[in-house]
Design a protein around this motif. Structure first.
Motif, PDB file in Angstrom:
ATOM      1  N   ASN A 107       0.807  -1.233   0.000  1.00  0.00           N
ATOM      2  CA  ASN A 107       0.000   0.000   0.000  1.00  0.00           C
ATOM      3  C   ASN A 107       0.838   1.280   0.000  1.00  0.00           C
ATOM      4  O   ASN A 107       0.733   2.108   0.918  1.00  0.00           O
ATOM      5  CB  ASN A 107      -0.936   0.023   1.223  1.00  0.00           C
ATOM      6  CG  ASN A 107      -1.998  -1.044   1.099  1.00  0.00           C
ATOM      7  OD1 ASN A 107      -2.523  -1.300   0.005  1.00  0.00           O
ATOM      8  ND2 ASN A 107      -2.295  -1.698   2.202  1.00  0.00           N
ATOM      9  N   PRO A 108       1.655   1.491  -1.025  1.00  0.00           N
ATOM     10  CA  PRO A 108       2.585   2.633  -0.987  1.00  0.00           C
ATOM     11  C   PRO A 108       1.908   3.996  -1.021  1.00  0.00           C
ATOM     12  O   PRO A 108       2.503   4.987  -0.570  1.00  0.00           O
ATOM     13  CB  PRO A 108       3.433   2.424  -2.257  1.00  0.00           C
ATOM     14  CG  PRO A 108       2.592   1.596  -3.166  1.00  0.00           C
ATOM     15  CD  PRO A 108       1.774   0.711  -2.269  1.00  0.00           C
ATOM     16  N   GLY A 109       0.677   4.060  -1.516  1.00  0.00           N
ATOM     17  CA  GLY A 109       0.062   5.387  -1.665  1.00  0.00           C
ATOM     18  C   GLY A 109      -0.874   5.758  -0.533  1.00  0.00           C
ATOM     19  O   GLY A 109      -1.356   6.891  -0.469  1.00  0.00           O
ATOM     20  N   VAL A 110      -1.122   4.815   0.407  1.00  0.00           N
ATOM     21  CA  VAL A 110      -2.073   5.120   1.476  1.00  0.00           C
ATOM     22  C   VAL A 110      -1.465   6.195   2.385  1.00  0.00           C
ATOM     23  O   VAL A 110      -0.323   6.066   2.840  1.00  0.00           O
ATOM     24  CB  VAL A 110      -2.414   3.840   2.277  1.00  0.00           C
ATOM     25  CG1 VAL A 110      -3.242   4.178   3.508  1.00  0.00           C
ATOM     26  CG2 VAL A 110      -3.153   2.852   1.384  1.00  0.00           C
ATOM     27  N   GLY A 111      -2.212   7.258   2.600  1.00  0.00           N
ATOM     28  CA  GLY A 111      -1.745   8.334   3.479  1.00  0.00           C
ATOM     29  C   GLY A 111      -0.698   9.217   2.830  1.00  0.00           C
ATOM     30  O   GLY A 111      -0.094  10.060   3.498  1.00  0.00           O
ATOM     31  N   PHE A 112      -0.473   9.063   1.540  1.00  0.00           N
ATOM     32  CA  PHE A 112       0.536   9.900   0.865  1.00  0.00           C
ATOM     33  C   PHE A 112       0.015  11.320   0.726  1.00  0.00           C
ATOM     34  O   PHE A 112      -1.132  11.547   0.359  1.00  0.00           O
ATOM     35  CB  PHE A 112       0.848   9.306  -0.516  1.00  0.00           C
ATOM     36  CG  PHE A 112       1.968   9.995  -1.226  1.00  0.00           C
ATOM     37  CD1 PHE A 112       3.283   9.676  -0.947  1.00  0.00           C
ATOM     38  CD2 PHE A 112       1.710  10.997  -2.156  1.00  0.00           C
ATOM     39  CE1 PHE A 112       4.328  10.325  -1.594  1.00  0.00           C
ATOM     40  CE2 PHE A 112       2.740  11.650  -2.803  1.00  0.00           C
ATOM     41  CZ  PHE A 112       4.050  11.306  -2.522  1.00  0.00           C
ATOM     42  N   ASP A 113       0.882  12.273   1.078  1.00  0.00           N
ATOM     43  CA  ASP A 113       0.487  13.680   1.014  1.00  0.00           C
ATOM     44  C   ASP A 113       0.516  14.176  -0.420  1.00  0.00           C
ATOM     45  O   ASP A 113       1.574  14.384  -0.981  1.00  0.00           O
ATOM     46  CB  ASP A 113       1.498  14.497   1.835  1.00  0.00           C
ATOM     47  CG  ASP A 113       0.786  15.268   2.897  1.00  0.00           C
ATOM     48  OD1 ASP A 113      -0.448  15.335   2.819  1.00  0.00           O
ATOM     49  OD2 ASP A 113       1.479  15.799   3.787  1.00  0.00           O
ATOM     50  N   LEU A 114      -0.653  14.373  -0.971  1.00  0.00           N
ATOM     51  CA  LEU A 114      -0.721  14.728  -2.389  1.00  0.00           C
ATOM     52  C   LEU A 114      -0.324  16.189  -2.613  1.00  0.00           C
ATOM     53  O   LEU A 114      -0.946  17.081  -2.064  1.00  0.00           O
ATOM     54  CB  LEU A 114      -2.163  14.506  -2.851  1.00  0.00           C
ATOM     55  CG  LEU A 114      -2.381  14.186  -4.302  1.00  0.00           C
ATOM     56  CD1 LEU A 114      -1.639  12.933  -4.704  1.00  0.00           C
ATOM     57  CD2 LEU A 114      -3.879  14.005  -4.552  1.00  0.00           C
ATOM     58  N   SER A 219       9.890   6.569  -1.246  1.00  0.00           N
ATOM     59  CA  SER A 219      10.637   5.316  -1.099  1.00  0.00           C
ATOM     60  C   SER A 219       9.731   4.078  -1.178  1.00  0.00           C
ATOM     61  O   SER A 219      10.129   3.062  -1.732  1.00  0.00           O
ATOM     62  CB  SER A 219      11.442   5.322   0.190  1.00  0.00           C
ATOM     63  OG  SER A 219      10.568   5.479   1.260  1.00  0.00           O
ATOM     64  N   GLN A 220       8.523   4.173  -0.632  1.00  0.00           N
ATOM     65  CA  GLN A 220       7.663   2.973  -0.656  1.00  0.00           C
ATOM     66  C   GLN A 220       7.303   2.605  -2.091  1.00  0.00           C
ATOM     67  O   GLN A 220       7.351   1.433  -2.478  1.00  0.00           O
ATOM     68  CB  GLN A 220       6.373   3.262   0.114  1.00  0.00           C
ATOM     69  CG  GLN A 220       6.608   3.382   1.579  1.00  0.00           C
ATOM     70  CD  GLN A 220       5.469   2.732   2.346  1.00  0.00           C
ATOM     71  OE1 GLN A 220       4.765   1.879   1.814  1.00  0.00           O
ATOM     72  NE2 GLN A 220       5.278   3.108   3.579  1.00  0.00           N
TER      73      GLN A 220
END
Ligand code: ASP
Length: 421
Positions: A107-114, A219-220
């Motif tokens: 889940n690399p994009g979960v919670g990613f600050d857009l 990095s994720q």
């Protein structure tokens, strides 16, 4: 020392030099940035890249012509072509499915600050019907001038077939082409001998310019792709080679080091064709009739590494936007990524164009590509190495299944090796 070892050593030194320039902030010094990285490294790398590209069109044309005439069997040609195409599509679909699974595990994009200032103007990959129509080279000279690989392939095969049917004149032409083929393979070897210095320059430049910060922020995403690429190259292909071709995967991977390094350095499967073709025919024992077709064909339509990036990127961008993808949308992603690879050539960065097509199909904002673009160059290099590995693995499997692979050559670590003087 063999050329391969020398290239790998220079590549590592190049990465080290580039990273040192980057980490110690030497790019702020205009002598380093303009004259060393943007000057010397750039010029040496580009000259080498152009020299490789110079070989691609004549080499594909001549060797595929010779391969077709050596086979002299249209039915066999059709069978080889069909098998290769099916395997290319299956490995691509498999690659993207693996990538999507890994992406959902990590889940690399979960919670990613857009970021709010995203921009990306999407070029579209050509629609499938266009690709189909454009298979016919309306003007073969134009096809060669623009390096349209699929058209060159079609023209070379047709010309080869007609030469075998044309009696004495055909025989005369074939013999000239065979001589030409030997000459051009000699040129391939000469260009390859320059590789260590060029690979050093190419890699040092990329590492000097790479945004280490950008990678740490992503990095994720970055490492999910790297992980999936490694699994595909080091697990999936070896299993396929063992099961379907009973070939030793370790020997395969050892011989893949040279084309993988070239692919990594150039980020272009197309520019790597001369090296890939030489590897399968001279180092792995694949007959020219198979390799001369499947390698340029694969460089255009088979991009397993690229589809891995597309799988992870789609999930990542969807998660960053908070979009849930349904199972049928994921199926569309697999299908679209596989189809998009058919019409796009293996050149640097083309994967992002294909990604734009995929994202549009499933309703994810294309601007999302703006998030990942900063780390794409290093990923491009790595996935290109996997793309060419896939081309070679499928080529070996198809050749072996048709009795067109010399196992003694494949098993001999020294066959076709270039020694450094
Ligand atoms: N650079 C890749 C290749 O040449 C394509 C891509 O992923 O952009 O195979």
């Amino acid at each position: 020392m063999t050329l391969t070892k020398k290239i790998i050593i220079y590549m590592i030194i190049g990465a080290f030099v580039g990273l040192s320039i980057n980490i110690f902030g030497l790019m702020d010094n205009s002598i380093v940035s303009d004259y060393l990285v943007g000057g010397l490294f750039y010029v040496v790398g580009k000259i080498f890249l152009y020299a490789l590209q110079m070989l691609v069109v004549p080499l594909v044309f001549v060797s595929l012509f010779c391969g077709t005439t050596a086979l002299n069997d249209p039915a066999m040609l059709g069978k080889l072509g069909g098998k290769t195409l099916v395997l290319y599509l299956i490995t691509t679909a498999l690659a993207i499915s693996i990538a999507i699974s890994f992406a959902y595990l990590i889940n690399p994009g979960v919670g990613f600050d857009l970021p709010t200032d995203l921009e990306f103007t999407a070029k579209q990959a050509p629609p499938f019907v266009e690709v189909l129509i454009n298979l016919v080279p309306k003007n073969p000279v134009e096809a060669m001038a623009s390096g349209n690989m699929l058209q060159i392939i079609v023209f070379s095969i047709l010309l080869g077939l007609s030469a075998t049917m044309a009696g004495e004149p055909g025989k005369r032409i074939i013999s000239i082409f065979e001589d030409f083929n030997v000459v051009i393979m000699k040129l391939v070897k000469m260009v390859m001998e320059l590789a260590p210095y060029a690979v050093f320059a190419l890699i040092a430049k990329v590492f000097a310019e790479i945004g280490v910060d950008a990678i740490s922020k992503l990095s994720q995403y970055f490492f999910t792709i790297i992980f999936a690429l490694f699994v595909h190259a080091l697990v999936v292909y070896p299993i396929m080679l063992t099961i379907f071709a009973k070939l030793n995967p370790i020997k395969f991977l050892m011989k893949m080091r040279t084309p993988m390094t070239f692919a990594f350095g150039t980020a272009s499967s197309n520019a790597t064709i001369p090296v890939t073709l030489r590897t399968v025919t001279e180092r792995m024992g694949v007959e020219k009739s198979v390799g001369s077709f499947s390698i340029p064909f694969g460089a255009t339509i088979n991009m397993d590494g690229t589809s891995i990036m597309q799988g992870v990127a789609t999930v990542f961008i969807a998660q960053a936007y908070g979009i849930d993808l349904s199972l049928s949308q994921l199926g569309t992603v697999v299908l679209m990524a596989t189809m998009a690879s058919i019409g796009t050539a293996g050149v640097p960065g083309v994967g992002l164009i294909m990604l734009a097509t995929v994202l549009t199909q499933v309703g994810i904002p294309v601007e999302g590509i703006g998030i990942i673009i900063g780390v794409d160059r290093l990923l491009d290099m790595t996935r290109t190495a996997v793309n060419v590995t896939g081309d070679c693995a499928v080529t070996c499997i198809v050749a072996k299944s048709e009795g067109k692979l010399d196992v003694d050559v494949f098993n001999n670590p020294d066959s076709g090796v270039i020694e450094e003087k």
